[in-house]
Design a protein around this motif. Structure first.
Motif, PDB file in Angstrom:
ATOM      1  N   TYR A 131       0.823  -1.211   0.000  1.00 29.98           N
ATOM      2  CA  TYR A 131       0.000   0.000   0.000  1.00 29.98           C
ATOM      3  C   TYR A 131       0.858   1.262   0.000  1.00 29.98           C
ATOM      4  O   TYR A 131       0.654   2.162  -0.813  1.00 29.98           O
ATOM      5  CB  TYR A 131      -0.925  -0.010   1.212  1.00 29.98           C
ATOM      6  CG  TYR A 131      -1.834   1.199   1.289  1.00 29.98           C
ATOM      7  CD1 TYR A 131      -2.998   1.271   0.539  1.00 29.98           C
ATOM      8  CD2 TYR A 131      -1.519   2.279   2.115  1.00 29.98           C
ATOM      9  CE1 TYR A 131      -3.826   2.382   0.597  1.00 29.98           C
ATOM     10  CE2 TYR A 131      -2.336   3.393   2.179  1.00 29.98           C
ATOM     11  CZ  TYR A 131      -3.489   3.439   1.418  1.00 29.98           C
ATOM     12  OH  TYR A 131      -4.300   4.552   1.477  1.00 29.98           O
ATOM     13  N   ILE A 132       1.829   1.329   0.915  1.00 31.30           N
ATOM     14  CA  ILE A 132       2.617   2.564   1.000  1.00 31.30           C
ATOM     15  C   ILE A 132       3.546   2.713  -0.202  1.00 31.30           C
ATOM     16  O   ILE A 132       3.856   3.839  -0.614  1.00 31.30           O
ATOM     17  CB  ILE A 132       3.420   2.669   2.316  1.00 31.30           C
ATOM     18  CG1 ILE A 132       4.351   1.473   2.504  1.00 31.30           C
ATOM     19  CG2 ILE A 132       2.490   2.835   3.495  1.00 31.30           C
ATOM     20  CD1 ILE A 132       5.241   1.596   3.745  1.00 31.30           C
ATOM     21  N   GLU A 133       3.976   1.590  -0.785  1.00 32.91           N
ATOM     22  CA  GLU A 133       4.823   1.689  -1.969  1.00 32.91           C
ATOM     23  C   GLU A 133       4.044   2.279  -3.140  1.00 32.91           C
ATOM     24  O   GLU A 133       4.543   3.163  -3.851  1.00 32.91           O
ATOM     25  CB  GLU A 133       5.375   0.313  -2.336  1.00 32.91           C
ATOM     26  CG  GLU A 133       6.437   0.359  -3.410  1.00 32.91           C
ATOM     27  CD  GLU A 133       7.233  -0.927  -3.507  1.00 32.91           C
ATOM     28  OE1 GLU A 133       8.291  -0.904  -4.157  1.00 32.91           O
ATOM     29  OE2 GLU A 133       6.802  -1.951  -2.940  1.00 32.91           O
ATOM     30  N   GLU A 134       2.833   1.805  -3.342  1.00 34.09           N
ATOM     31  CA  GLU A 134       1.997   2.343  -4.411  1.00 34.09           C
ATOM     32  C   GLU A 134       1.616   3.799  -4.120  1.00 34.09           C
ATOM     33  O   GLU A 134       1.631   4.647  -5.006  1.00 34.09           O
ATOM     34  CB  GLU A 134       0.738   1.490  -4.569  1.00 34.09           C
ATOM     35  CG  GLU A 134       0.998   0.116  -5.162  1.00 34.09           C
ATOM     36  CD  GLU A 134       1.597   0.184  -6.549  1.00 34.09           C
ATOM     37  OE1 GLU A 134       1.129   1.003  -7.371  1.00 34.09           O
ATOM     38  OE2 GLU A 134       2.549  -0.572  -6.823  1.00 34.09           O
ATOM     39  N   LEU A 135       1.291   4.078  -2.875  1.00 31.78           N
ATOM     40  CA  LEU A 135       0.891   5.430  -2.480  1.00 31.78           C
ATOM     41  C   LEU A 135       2.019   6.430  -2.724  1.00 31.78           C
ATOM     42  O   LEU A 135       1.792   7.553  -3.187  1.00 31.78           O
ATOM     43  CB  LEU A 135       0.514   5.419  -0.994  1.00 31.78           C
ATOM     44  CG  LEU A 135      -0.314   6.576  -0.452  1.00 31.78           C
ATOM     45  CD1 LEU A 135      -1.737   6.506  -1.007  1.00 31.78           C
ATOM     46  CD2 LEU A 135      -0.354   6.501   1.083  1.00 31.78           C
ATOM     47  N   SER A 136       3.237   6.008  -2.425  1.00 26.31           N
ATOM     48  CA  SER A 136       4.381   6.912  -2.512  1.00 26.31           C
ATOM     49  C   SER A 136       4.645   7.405  -3.927  1.00 26.31           C
ATOM     50  O   SER A 136       5.277   8.444  -4.125  1.00 26.31           O
ATOM     51  CB  SER A 136       5.636   6.214  -1.978  1.00 26.31           C
ATOM     52  OG  SER A 136       6.050   5.173  -2.856  1.00 26.31           O
ATOM     53  N   LYS A 137       4.176   6.665  -4.930  1.00 25.37           N
ATOM     54  CA  LYS A 137       4.456   7.004  -6.321  1.00 25.37           C
ATOM     55  C   LYS A 137       3.595   8.145  -6.851  1.00 25.37           C
ATOM     56  O   LYS A 137       3.978   8.810  -7.820  1.00 25.37           O
ATOM     57  CB  LYS A 137       4.274   5.765  -7.206  1.00 25.37           C
ATOM     58  CG  LYS A 137       5.263   4.646  -6.887  1.00 25.37           C
ATOM     59  CD  LYS A 137       4.955   3.397  -7.692  1.00 25.37           C
ATOM     60  CE  LYS A 137       5.900   2.261  -7.327  1.00 25.37           C
ATOM     61  NZ  LYS A 137       5.570   1.000  -8.061  1.00 25.37           N
ATOM     62  N   ASN A 138       2.426   8.353  -6.240  1.00 26.82           N
ATOM     63  CA  ASN A 138       1.523   9.372  -6.796  1.00 26.82           C
ATOM     64  C   ASN A 138       0.797  10.209  -5.756  1.00 26.82           C
ATOM     65  O   ASN A 138      -0.030  11.030  -6.116  1.00 26.82           O
ATOM     66  CB  ASN A 138       0.495   8.705  -7.727  1.00 26.82           C
ATOM     67  CG  ASN A 138      -0.242   7.564  -7.056  1.00 26.82           C
ATOM     68  OD1 ASN A 138      -0.476   7.597  -5.850  1.00 26.82           O
ATOM     69  ND2 ASN A 138      -0.608   6.560  -7.832  1.00 26.82           N
ATOM     70  N   ASP A 139       1.088   9.999  -4.474  1.00 31.05           N
ATOM     71  CA  ASP A 139       0.357  10.733  -3.437  1.00 31.05           C
ATOM     72  C   ASP A 139       1.292  11.064  -2.278  1.00 31.05           C
ATOM     73  O   ASP A 139       1.224  10.461  -1.211  1.00 31.05           O
ATOM     74  CB  ASP A 139      -0.824   9.891  -2.949  1.00 31.05           C
ATOM     75  CG  ASP A 139      -1.848  10.717  -2.182  1.00 31.05           C
ATOM     76  OD1 ASP A 139      -1.479  11.802  -1.687  1.00 31.05           O
ATOM     77  OD2 ASP A 139      -3.000  10.269  -2.069  1.00 31.05           O
ATOM     78  N   PRO A 140       2.193  12.023  -2.466  1.00 29.23           N
ATOM     79  CA  PRO A 140       3.191  12.311  -1.432  1.00 29.23           C
ATOM     80  C   PRO A 140       2.601  12.771  -0.110  1.00 29.23           C
ATOM     81  O   PRO A 140       3.142  12.452   0.947  1.00 29.23           O
ATOM     82  CB  PRO A 140       4.053  13.409  -2.064  1.00 29.23           C
ATOM     83  CG  PRO A 140       3.192  14.027  -3.126  1.00 29.23           C
ATOM     84  CD  PRO A 140       2.349  12.903  -3.644  1.00 29.23           C
ATOM     85  N   GLN A 141       1.508  13.516  -0.143  1.00 24.89           N
ATOM     86  CA  GLN A 141       0.910  13.975   1.106  1.00 24.89           C
ATOM     87  C   GLN A 141       0.425  12.793   1.953  1.00 24.89           C
ATOM     88  O   GLN A 141       0.674  12.738   3.167  1.00 24.89           O
ATOM     89  CB  GLN A 141      -0.249  14.937   0.837  1.00 24.89           C
ATOM     90  CG  GLN A 141       0.185  16.318   0.360  1.00 24.89           C
ATOM     91  CD  GLN A 141       0.588  16.335  -1.092  1.00 24.89           C
ATOM     92  OE1 GLN A 141       0.046  15.577  -1.902  1.00 24.89           O
ATOM     93  NE2 GLN A 141       1.534  17.198  -1.447  1.00 24.89           N
ATOM     94  N   ALA A 142      -0.251  11.850   1.309  1.00 25.11           N
ATOM     95  CA  ALA A 142      -0.730  10.673   2.032  1.00 25.11           C
ATOM     96  C   ALA A 142       0.445   9.829   2.528  1.00 25.11           C
ATOM     97  O   ALA A 142       0.431   9.315   3.652  1.00 25.11           O
ATOM     98  CB  ALA A 142      -1.650   9.842   1.147  1.00 25.11           C
ATOM     99  N   PHE A 143       1.475   9.694   1.698  1.00 27.87           N
ATOM    100  CA  PHE A 143       2.633   8.906   2.119  1.00 27.87           C
ATOM    101  C   PHE A 143       3.303   9.518   3.341  1.00 27.87           C
ATOM    102  O   PHE A 143       3.685   8.797   4.277  1.00 27.87           O
ATOM    103  CB  PHE A 143       3.652   8.781   0.983  1.00 27.87           C
ATOM    104  CG  PHE A 143       4.954   8.203   1.448  1.00 27.87           C
ATOM    105  CD1 PHE A 143       5.051   6.856   1.747  1.00 27.87           C
ATOM    106  CD2 PHE A 143       6.070   9.013   1.623  1.00 27.87           C
ATOM    107  CE1 PHE A 143       6.251   6.310   2.216  1.00 27.87           C
ATOM    108  CE2 PHE A 143       7.267   8.485   2.094  1.00 27.87           C
ATOM    109  CZ  PHE A 143       7.355   7.130   2.385  1.00 27.87           C
ATOM    110  N   ILE A 144       3.461  10.825   3.357  1.00 28.89           N
ATOM    111  CA  ILE A 144       4.084  11.489   4.502  1.00 28.89           C
ATOM    112  C   ILE A 144       3.304  11.216   5.776  1.00 28.89           C
ATOM    113  O   ILE A 144       3.884  11.080   6.868  1.00 28.89           O
ATOM    114  CB  ILE A 144       4.203  13.008   4.243  1.00 28.89           C
ATOM    115  CG1 ILE A 144       5.216  13.289   3.125  1.00 28.89           C
ATOM    116  CG2 ILE A 144       4.599  13.749   5.518  1.00 28.89           C
ATOM    117  CD1 ILE A 144       6.635  12.888   3.443  1.00 28.89           C
ATOM    118  N   CYS A 145       1.987  11.108   5.678  1.00 28.71           N
ATOM    119  CA  CYS A 145       1.177  10.774   6.849  1.00 28.71           C
ATOM    120  C   CYS A 145       1.596   9.415   7.415  1.00 28.71           C
ATOM    121  O   CYS A 145       1.749   9.260   8.636  1.00 28.71           O
ATOM    122  CB  CYS A 145      -0.301  10.758   6.472  1.00 28.71           C
ATOM    123  SG  CYS A 145      -1.399  10.254   7.818  1.00 28.71           S
TER     124      CYS A 145
END
Length: 230
Positions: A131-145
């Motif tokens: 989940y976080i790997e996929e998130l990190s590619k297109n949603d930096p704000q969510a990943f930082i959370c």
């Protein structure tokens, strides 16, 4: 549900012992995280307690090893994401001193030397890492959370749970997972300042989007913590 109770106890339980007054967006992230705690865990909590409180858990070595293995997978994934830095701001969070993967590797080696079989990662860690790997590619704000809640939770509620588990099943042994090089208070303060600098470039909508990801972070981290009881 036990997962709900666990999730709220693991995530950024209470940073006050480590916390300096920083203001900025980090205070907003902390406020949202604290509200997701149960009322018996924090005076800032807004959730009702469900399931058995974590101090009454009966952990097992096998369950704890599953928790450590899945945790290492998540921290390995976070390290890889930060090293690749698909977004420039990720590079801010390399080599902060909060990294846990190498410490976890030492702990798992210690368990192996004691004759324990180290398990393969299970779905909680695998699912969260994906989940976080996929998130990190297109949603930096969510990943930082997720970065914030995973690392900061471990320095607060995570440490407390670690001490309790060690007292019950490890004769009080302190694992490397719960040790940091240098002053942890200063390490946390440095990362808070970096988080605030990065968030200064976000719009209000992007900040709100980051905050909304907190509950998802709690759920994933709570599922991994539940492995201790497996």
């Amino acid at each position: 549900m036990v997962v709900t109770a666990v999730a709220t106890s693991v995530a950024a339980k209470d940073e006050r012992p480590n916390k300096r007054c920083t203001g900025g967006f980090v205070d907003e992230m902390r406020s949202v995280a604290m509200k997701l705690h149960t009322k018996d865990q924090s005076k800032e909590g807004e959730k009702e307690t469900r399931g058995k409180p974590w101090p009454k858990w009966e952990p097992t070595i096998d369950g704890y090893l599953k928790f450590l293995v899945d945790s290492k997978l998540v921290y390995d994934t976070l390290d890889k994401i930060l090293d690749q830095a698909d977004f420039p701001e990720y590079a801010e969070f390399r080599n902060t001193g909060l990294e846990r993967a190498l410490n976890l590797a030492k702990d798992l080696e210690w368990f192996k030397e004691q004759g324990h079989i180290i398990p393969e990662p299970l779905s909680p860690g695998l699912d969260y890492s994906l989940y976080i790997e996929e998130l990190s590619k297109n949603d930096p704000q969510a990943f930082i959370c997720h970065f914030y809640n995973t690392y900061f939770a471990h320095t607060a509620g995570g440490r407390m749970i670690g001490r309790k588990v060690a007292a019950k099943i490890l004769n009080g042994k302190e694992l490397e997972f719960y040790k940091w090089d240098g002053d942890l208070t200063l390490l946390l303060q440095d990362v808070r300042e970096k988080l605030n600098r990065v968030a200064q470039n976000w719009t209000r909508d992007e900040k709100d989007h980051c905050l909304k990801e907190t509950e998802i972070s709690f759920k994933f981290n709570g599922d991994i913590l539940c492995l201790i009881l497996a």
